[in-house]
Design a protein around this motif. Structure first.
Motif, PDB file in Angstrom:
ATOM      1  N   PHE A   1      71.597  96.050 -22.249  1.00 47.06           N
ATOM      2  CA  PHE A   1      72.801  95.349 -22.918  1.00 47.06           C
ATOM      3  C   PHE A   1      74.006  96.107 -23.184  1.00 47.06           C
ATOM      4  CE2 PHE A   1      69.446  92.546 -24.568  1.00 47.06           C
ATOM      5  CZ  PHE A   1      69.753  91.058 -24.076  1.00 47.06           C
ATOM      6  N   ASN A   2      73.834  97.415 -23.362  1.00 48.70           N
ATOM      7  CA  ASN A   2      74.960  98.302 -23.278  1.00 48.70           C
ATOM      8  C   ASN A   2      75.555  98.298 -21.807  1.00 48.70           C
ATOM      9  OD1 ASN A   2      75.555  99.309 -25.924  1.00 48.70           O
ATOM     10  ND2 ASN A   2      73.845 100.817 -25.724  1.00 48.70           N
ATOM     11  N   VAL A   3      74.741  98.136 -20.790  1.00 48.65           N
ATOM     12  CA  VAL A   3      75.411  98.133 -19.636  1.00 48.65           C
ATOM     13  C   VAL A   3      75.991  96.814 -19.453  1.00 48.65           C
ATOM     14  CG1 VAL A   3      74.899  98.033 -16.964  1.00 48.65           C
ATOM     15  CG2 VAL A   3      73.810  99.584 -18.427  1.00 48.65           C
ATOM     16  N   ALA A   4      75.681  95.741 -19.671  1.00 51.13           N
ATOM     17  CA  ALA A   4      76.047  94.542 -19.490  1.00 51.13           C
ATOM     18  C   ALA A   4      77.291  94.219 -20.214  1.00 51.13           C
ATOM     19  CB  ALA A   4      74.929  93.474 -20.042  1.00 51.13           C
ATOM     20  N   LEU A   5      77.356  94.895 -21.367  1.00 50.77           N
ATOM     21  CA  LEU A   5      78.670  94.604 -22.286  1.00 50.77           C
ATOM     22  C   LEU A   5      79.940  95.038 -21.598  1.00 50.77           C
ATOM     23  CD1 LEU A   5      79.760  94.269 -25.106  1.00 50.77           C
ATOM     24  CD2 LEU A   5      79.562  96.621 -25.635  1.00 50.77           C
ATOM     25  N   VAL A   6      80.023  95.778 -20.677  1.00 43.62           N
ATOM     26  CA  VAL A   6      81.405  96.449 -20.036  1.00 43.62           C
ATOM     27  C   VAL A   6      81.396  95.942 -18.705  1.00 43.62           C
ATOM     28  CG1 VAL A   6      82.672  98.477 -19.618  1.00 43.62           C
ATOM     29  CG2 VAL A   6      81.265  98.454 -21.674  1.00 43.62           C
ATOM     30  N   VAL A   7      80.339  95.058 -18.271  1.00 37.34           N
ATOM     31  CA  VAL A   7      80.371  94.457 -16.856  1.00 37.34           C
ATOM     32  C   VAL A   7      81.706  93.555 -16.676  1.00 37.34           C
ATOM     33  CG1 VAL A   7      79.187  92.858 -15.262  1.00 37.34           C
ATOM     34  CG2 VAL A   7      77.919  94.925 -16.265  1.00 37.34           C
ATOM     35  N   PRO A   8      81.746  92.569 -17.710  1.00 39.93           N
ATOM     36  CA  PRO A   8      83.105  91.985 -17.459  1.00 39.93           C
ATOM     37  C   PRO A   8      84.378  92.465 -17.488  1.00 39.93           C
ATOM     38  CG  PRO A   8      81.587  91.063 -19.111  1.00 39.93           C
ATOM     39  CD  PRO A   8      80.882  92.335 -18.823  1.00 39.93           C
ATOM     40  N   PHE A   9      84.476  93.762 -18.106  1.00 38.13           N
ATOM     41  CA  PHE A   9      85.463  94.722 -18.110  1.00 38.13           C
ATOM     42  C   PHE A   9      85.758  95.079 -16.745  1.00 38.13           C
ATOM     43  CE2 PHE A   9      88.011  98.733 -19.140  1.00 38.13           C
ATOM     44  CZ  PHE A   9      88.852  98.182 -19.778  1.00 38.13           C
ATOM     45  N   GLY A  10      84.705  95.411 -16.218  1.00 41.31           N
ATOM     46  CA  GLY A  10      84.926  95.971 -14.682  1.00 41.31           C
ATOM     47  C   GLY A  10      85.167  95.130 -13.777  1.00 41.31           C
ATOM     48  N   LEU A  11      84.715  93.762 -14.114  1.00 44.61           N
ATOM     49  CA  LEU A  11      85.105  92.561 -13.278  1.00 44.61           C
ATOM     50  C   LEU A  11      86.719  92.323 -13.106  1.00 44.61           C
ATOM     51  CD1 LEU A  11      82.224  90.057 -13.978  1.00 44.61           C
ATOM     52  CD2 LEU A  11      83.149  90.836 -11.663  1.00 44.61           C
ATOM     53  N   PHE A  12      87.243  92.321 -14.451  1.00 42.48           N
ATOM     54  CA  PHE A  12      88.766  92.219 -14.691  1.00 42.48           C
ATOM     55  C   PHE A  12      89.605  93.468 -13.815  1.00 42.48           C
ATOM     56  CE2 PHE A  12      87.376  89.589 -18.414  1.00 42.48           C
ATOM     57  CZ  PHE A  12      88.134  88.593 -18.091  1.00 42.48           C
ATOM     58  N   LEU A  13      89.210  94.529 -14.243  1.00 46.84           N
ATOM     59  CA  LEU A  13      89.778  95.743 -13.539  1.00 46.84           C
ATOM     60  C   LEU A  13      89.670  95.541 -11.786  1.00 46.84           C
ATOM     61  CD1 LEU A  13      88.416  98.760 -15.551  1.00 46.84           C
ATOM     62  CD2 LEU A  13      90.842  97.598 -15.724  1.00 46.84           C
ATOM     63  N   GLY A  14      88.515  95.097 -11.610  1.00 42.25           N
ATOM     64  CA  GLY A  14      88.403  95.035  -9.784  1.00 42.25           C
ATOM     65  C   GLY A  14      89.076  93.773  -9.331  1.00 42.25           C
ATOM     66  N   TYR A  15      89.077  92.822 -10.137  1.00 42.12           N
ATOM     67  CA  TYR A  15      89.657  91.574  -9.496  1.00 42.12           C
ATOM     68  C   TYR A  15      90.895  91.308  -9.780  1.00 42.12           C
ATOM     69  CZ  TYR A  15      90.725  86.450  -9.001  1.00 42.12           C
ATOM     70  OH  TYR A  15      91.494  85.062  -8.793  1.00 42.12           O
ATOM     71  N   TYR A  16      91.823  91.410 -11.116  1.00 41.22           N
ATOM     72  CA  TYR A  16      92.844  90.947 -11.552  1.00 41.22           C
ATOM     73  C   TYR A  16      93.726  92.238 -11.383  1.00 41.22           C
ATOM     74  CZ  TYR A  16      96.970  89.570 -13.974  1.00 41.22           C
ATOM     75  OH  TYR A  16      98.196  89.222 -14.279  1.00 41.22           O
ATOM     76  N   PHE A  17      93.399  93.247 -11.960  1.00 48.70           N
ATOM     77  CA  PHE A  17      94.495  94.551 -11.976  1.00 48.70           C
ATOM     78  C   PHE A  17      94.010  95.304 -10.432  1.00 48.70           C
ATOM     79  CE2 PHE A  17      93.597  93.501 -16.406  1.00 48.70           C
ATOM     80  CZ  PHE A  17      94.544  93.529 -16.850  1.00 48.70           C
ATOM     81  N   ARG A  18      93.116  95.142  -9.816  1.00 46.42           N
ATOM     82  CA  ARG A  18      93.000  95.962  -8.672  1.00 46.42           C
ATOM     83  C   ARG A  18      92.951  97.466  -8.582  1.00 46.42           C
ATOM     84  NH1 ARG A  18      90.913  92.381  -4.916  1.00 46.42           N
ATOM     85  NH2 ARG A  18      91.657  90.365  -5.012  1.00 46.42           N
ATOM     86  N   THR A  19      92.464  97.770  -9.561  1.00 42.12           N
ATOM     87  CA  THR A  19      92.419  99.449  -9.766  1.00 42.12           C
ATOM     88  C   THR A  19      91.556 100.088  -8.910  1.00 42.12           C
ATOM     89  OG1 THR A  19      90.720  99.297 -11.332  1.00 42.12           O
ATOM     90  CG2 THR A  19      93.045  99.081 -12.418  1.00 42.12           C
TER      91      THR A  19
END
Length: 363
Positions: free
Chosen positions: A104-122
């Motif tokens: 669950f600690n892994v799952a907690l930050v998965v959405p954050f990585g999604l936003f960084l990869g999709y929207y912010f294109r980091t």
């Protein structure tokens, strides 16, 4: 329950940034960024709750820092009865609390990585650093008792949480790269937009009006605090009549949201147009409201005169609100002060400096 409050505080700076950066508000961009806000709220509540019953909570019995990397793997192996030739024993690992905590600690930050990869294109390196930074904020917030709000820490600072949270951000980043072909391309959201065909919305005008009002009234109050005895009317003339004349119809508020005043035919607004427009809006409507706030003047005028002014101000405000609502329903006609002054708001995008560099200015 907290999201509407956070969204309200987030909306004004969000709109200003969007108008400054993109020249308009895109619905997909709004949806993504508000989902990010909602996610961050949920993530912090998952990390911080439940809170201790009192700010004077008891001190922890043991250590508050777990410094050993991958300690959770040792805990899983120690607490699980694994048999080499029994596959069912391996499945039992999935039910172990230590494994579920790490998962669950892994799952907690998965959405954050999604936003960084999709929207912010980091880049992936930036994703790793930001995911680690977010996890570090979680851990520090807990171990400091929400930065001293509680007397003692009420959560353990666990190095494994930093590792698993960062791993979750990387996984989310990779998922975003895999599914990006199925979603609207963020970098292409504005490619089909013609800002010259867009009207300046009442929301955009309202923000400009709010920013101007705050700055305008602040200048009046500051000058009076400095005992310079500069009147409300003098500041109003400089701010709304002279200043826009030399800035091609821009007040500071309009500049912030990238709009300006022009004549109805698109030519620069003339002095008489500014006098009529701002004289009606701020000179008469704003002035009568300002008179009601000047307690010294109201006492000087006497009870009858001050009562008449207050009634007139209330009536003028009510009529203007009704007029504004009707114009927002029927968008084909401008507001009365626009119609009488023959002026309108237009979008200025991009900046003249960008146009000088070879880009097209859309008015």
């Amino acid at each position: 329950m907290s999201f509407p409050i956070a969204a309200l505080l987030f909306t004004l700076p969000f709109l200003i940034v969007q108008y400054r950066r993109h020249g308009y508000i895109n619905k997909i961009r709004v949806l993504v960024l508000y989902l990010l806000l909602l996610y961050l709220l949920n993530a912090f509540f998952l990390v911080l709750l439940p809170l201790p019953d009192s700010v004077h909570n008891a001190a922890p019995a043991g250590h508050v820092i777990q410094p050993v990397p991958l300690q959770f793997i040792q805990d899983i192996l120690r607490n699980t009865q694994l048999t080499r030739n029994d596959p069912a024993s391996y499945l039992a690992v999935l039910q172990e609390p230590d494994f579920l905590l790490a998962a669950f600690n892994v799952a907690l930050v998965v959405p954050f990585g999604l936003f960084l990869g999709y929207y912010f294109r980091t880049r992936w390196v930036v994703c790793i650093l930001l995911s680690f930074a977010l996890s570090l904020v979680f851990e520090i917030t807990q171990v400091t008792g929400i930065y001293g709000f509680f007397d003692h820490p009420y959560r353990l600072f666990d190095v494994d949480d930093l590792i698993t949270n960062t791993l979750g951000g990387i996984i989310g980043f990779r998922i975003a790269l895999w599914i990006s072909g199925l979603l609207p391309r963020i970098e292409q959201l504005d490619s089909q937009e013609d800002l010259s065909a867009k009207k300046v919305t009442y929301t955009r005008r309202g923000i400009a009006c709010l920013l101007d009002a705050v700055l305008w009234i602040s200048v009046v109050l500051l000058l009076n605090l400095l005992s310079l005895n500069v009147s409300f009317w003098a500041v109003s003339v400089v701010y709304f009549l002279l200043f826009p004349l030399f800035t091609r119809g821009r007040t500071p508020g309009k500049w912030m949201v990238r709009i300006r005043l022009s004549a109805a035919d698109g030519s620069p607004a003339k002095l008489w147009m500014l006098w009529v427009r701002y004289g009606l809006l701020y000179g008469i409507l704003g002035g009568i409201n300002f008179l009601t706030l000047d307690s010294a003047l109201m006492l000087t005028l006497g009870t009858i005169a001050s009562t008449v002014i207050q009634i007139a101000a209330a009536a003028a405000n009510l009529l203007f609100i009704i007029h504004l609502i009707l114009r927002m329903i029927r968008r084909t006609r401008p507001l009365f002060y626009e119609e009488w002054s023959r002026t309108r708001n237009v979008i200025t995008w991009p900046d003249p400096q960008q146009a000088a560099a070879g880009e097209t200015v859309t008015h």
